[in-house]
Scaffold this motif. Structure first.
Motif: not given
Length: 355
Positions: A306-332
């Motif tokens: 409430p009272g805080r707009p979402a960051p402009a220009g974000g696609s909402g999938i950055g963390l999804t991609i980041a976790r996918g990259v980490a798990r591809a390395h065998g991490g998380d």
């Protein structure tokens, strides 16, 4: 009553027992036919029949009786499987909402439960696919609408085609390009189709370099950035992909902080006897509710405050991609937060060598 008991008995027979019963019944029918032929040959009128003819007739009768019995018994054996086969045909046609009743027979019940689980998984995949298409359309609609309005305004003479207007058009085009790049990365991550160019990499040095590259953005937002990365920690990873993950984590931390906030980045070794690398990004910003700690990694999930707009220009999938990259390395990547308004910590773990 007898039919009910027979139905209960039939439902409780396992497939193995059904197969045994069917073989025994076919054998008994064939033996009965052979026995009848023998009685006919040894009966009072046996002198009217040629023994060879009687034997051949008995064999033929036995074979015919066995075939007929096999046909009848096979229906008893395969009837439960016909229902499952029909259900799989419905799945192949895209009908995922048909749920089969679980029978009493243990082996067949396990098969039916697996088919029901498959149908539920396919239905969920179809719903997520439809949602993804809708979300992509929503993400693209805003910059396209802005671009159209600006171009039409310039064509009608409402907007002046000056440097500021062209800079605004470029920003919207860049947003569309970032969305296309993010969607491409998301597709490769979820399909496991991207290639990691691994090389021995000092993660602490990589973290320091990434932080220094982003420091001007933190200075402009009046958010302090502290870096603690002592000693080299070398792991076998793709430095470009890990940099992409660090940029995402630091960018999210910056967006979560108000002016005069603080973000800390630490990188160190962890694990024994073959230590990997651990990178933590901690902020004192808006924090995350306990129920959202895992949801934030889902694609197109944005936590609204409430009272805080979402960051402009974000696609909402950055963390999804980041976790996918980490798990591809065998991490998380994991997230922790004491609660809303109390900041958050994101932890990236990378094993020293690929599993």
């Amino acid at each position: 009553m007898a039919r009910t008991r027979l139905h209960r008995l039939r439902s409780r027979l396992s497939l193995r027992n059904r197969l045994v019963v069917s073989h025994v019944m076919v054998l008994l029918v064939a033996l009965g036919a052979m026995s009848a032929s023998k009685e006919l040959m040894e009966g009072p009128g046996r002198h009217h029949f040629d023994p060879d003819v009687v034997v051949k007739a008995g064999l033929g009768l036995g074979v015919l009786a066995a075939v007929l019995a096999a046909v009848v018994v096979s229906r008893f054996l395969l009837r439960p499987l016909d229902t499952v086969r029909a259900a799989t045909h419905q799945l192949a046609r895209g009908h995922y909402d048909d749920i089969l009743d679980v029978p009493g027979e243990p082996g067949l019940a396990a098969l039916v439960r697996d088919v029901n689980s498959l149908a539920a998984a396919l239905a969920d995949t179809e719903r997520r696919r439809a949602r993804l298409v809708s979300e992509i359309a929503h993400e693209m609609r805003t910059p396209i609408a802005i671009l159209r309005g600006q171009i039409e305004g310039m064509a009608d003479g409402i907007f002046v085609p000056d440097d500021a207007m062209f800079a605004s058009l470029t920003d919207d085009l860049d947003r569309l390009r970032r969305l296309a790049d993010d969607l491409s990365s998301l597709s490769r991550v979820e399909e496991g189709a991207f290639t990691l160019h691994r090389a021995p990499t000092d993660v602490t040095e990589l973290a320091r370099a990434t932080a220094e590259r982003l420091r001007p953005q933190f200075d402009d937002a009046r958010v302090s950035l502290d870096v603690t990365a002592p000693g080299p920690v070398t792991v076998d990873c793709d430095p470009d992909r890990i940099t992409q993950v660090l940029v995402n984590l630091l960018g999210n931390a910056l967006s979560a902080c108000d002016p005069h906030g603080r973000v800390s980045l630490s990188a160190h070794a962890d694990g024994d006897p073959s230590p990997g690398a651990v990178v933590r990004v901690t902020d004192d910003g808006i924090g995350i509710d306990a129920g959202d700690l895992d949801r934030i990694f889902a694609r197109f999930e944005r936590i609204e405050y409430p009272g805080r707009p979402a960051p402009a220009g974000g696609s909402g999938i950055g963390l999804t991609i980041a976790r996918g990259v980490a798990r591809a390395h065998g991490g998380d990547i994991t997230a922790e937060s004491p609660g809303p308004g109390k900041g958050a910590t994101f932890t990236l773990r990378i094993p020293r060598e690929p599993a």
